[in-house]
Scaffold this motif. Structure first.
Motif, short mmCIF file in Angstrom:
data_model
loop_
_atom_site.label_atom_id
_atom_site.label_comp_id
_atom_site.label_asym_id
_atom_site.label_seq_id
_atom_site.Cartn_x
_atom_site.Cartn_y
_atom_site.Cartn_z
N HIS A 137 -39.82 -95.98 -16.79
CA HIS A 137 -40.80 -94.91 -17.02
C HIS A 137 -40.70 -94.41 -18.45
CE1 HIS A 137 -43.42 -91.54 -16.22
NE2 HIS A 137 -42.50 -90.72 -16.71
N GLU A 138 -39.47 -94.24 -18.94
CA GLU A 138 -39.27 -93.78 -20.32
C GLU A 138 -39.85 -94.79 -21.31
OE1 GLU A 138 -35.52 -93.21 -23.35
OE2 GLU A 138 -35.18 -92.88 -21.22
N LEU A 139 -39.58 -96.07 -21.10
CA LEU A 139 -40.12 -97.10 -21.98
C LEU A 139 -41.65 -97.13 -21.93
CD1 LEU A 139 -37.63 -100.04 -21.42
CD2 LEU A 139 -37.87 -98.64 -23.47
N HIS A 140 -42.19 -96.96 -20.74
CA HIS A 140 -43.64 -96.95 -20.58
C HIS A 140 -44.25 -95.78 -21.36
CE1 HIS A 140 -47.51 -97.66 -18.81
NE2 HIS A 140 -47.54 -96.47 -18.24
N GLN A 141 -43.61 -94.62 -21.29
CA GLN A 141 -44.11 -93.45 -22.00
C GLN A 141 -44.04 -93.67 -23.51
OE1 GLN A 141 -45.60 -90.84 -20.50
NE2 GLN A 141 -46.16 -90.24 -22.57
N LYS A 142 -42.96 -94.27 -23.98
CA LYS A 142 -42.82 -94.56 -25.42
C LYS A 142 -43.89 -95.56 -25.86
CE LYS A 142 -38.84 -92.42 -26.26
NZ LYS A 142 -38.84 -91.13 -26.84
N LEU A 143 -44.18 -96.55 -25.01
CA LEU A 143 -45.23 -97.51 -25.33
C LEU A 143 -46.58 -96.82 -25.42
CD1 LEU A 143 -46.08 -100.44 -25.82
CD2 LEU A 143 -46.29 -100.70 -23.35
N LYS A 144 -46.87 -95.92 -24.51
CA LYS A 144 -48.13 -95.18 -24.56
C LYS A 144 -48.24 -94.38 -25.85
CE LYS A 144 -49.79 -93.47 -20.47
NZ LYS A 144 -49.67 -92.60 -19.26
N ASP A 145 -47.12 -93.75 -26.25
CA ASP A 145 -47.11 -92.97 -27.49
C ASP A 145 -47.36 -93.88 -28.69
OD1 ASP A 145 -46.53 -90.77 -25.92
OD2 ASP A 145 -44.39 -90.72 -26.45
N ALA A 146 -46.72 -95.06 -28.68
CA ALA A 146 -46.89 -96.01 -29.78
C ALA A 146 -48.33 -96.53 -29.83
CB ALA A 146 -45.92 -97.17 -29.63
N GLU A 147 -48.91 -96.81 -28.67
CA GLU A 147 -50.30 -97.29 -28.63
C GLU A 147 -51.26 -96.21 -29.10
OE1 GLU A 147 -50.71 -98.58 -24.58
OE2 GLU A 147 -50.17 -100.64 -25.09
N ALA A 148 -50.94 -94.94 -28.80
CA ALA A 148 -51.79 -93.84 -29.24
C ALA A 148 -51.80 -93.75 -30.77
CB ALA A 148 -51.31 -92.52 -28.63
N LYS A 149 -50.72 -94.16 -31.39
CA LYS A 149 -50.64 -94.17 -32.86
C LYS A 149 -51.19 -95.46 -33.45
CE LYS A 149 -46.55 -91.26 -33.33
NZ LYS A 149 -45.18 -91.20 -33.86
#
Length: 104
Positions: free
Chosen positions: A54-66
């Motif tokens: 879940h943590e990795l998924h959230q970090k990926l979402k943040d990275a994709e948002a950037k």
């Protein structure tokens, strides 16, 4: 439990079960306790794995948002870990695909 509580339980068990069945009952209780501990450890490992995913998924979402630009060190590390996990998953598939080609 204190020492004396265990002694009282042991004496009561000896009186109720008798000396013939007491060793079997102790083994059974020991096996049950061990199974419960193993189950607890497995559940803890699974929960830790799910939380990490879940943590990795959230970090990926943040990275994709950037737009995968100007990533923080944590986001870059999470992205690298996900890339490595994807490579690990795909590696056996590509290996088995090559074996099938050689078999033909």
């Amino acid at each position: 439990m204190g020492f004396w509580e265990l002694v009282v339980i042991g004496v009561v068990a000896l009186l109720v079960l008798g000396p013939e069945r007491l060793p079997g009952a102790i083994r059974s209780v020991h096996k049950t306790v061990r199974s419960v501990k193993q189950f607890g450890q497995q559940m803890q490992a699974e929960l830790n794995s799910d939380l990490r995913a879940h943590e990795l998924h959230q970090k990926l979402k943040d990275a994709e948002a950037k737009g995968l630009l100007n990533l923080t060190a944590q986001e870059q590390a999470a992205l690298d870990e996900l890339k490595q996990a994807a490579a690990d998953v795909n590696a056996p598939l590509s290996t088995s695909g090559n074996e099938k080609k050689h078999e033909s």
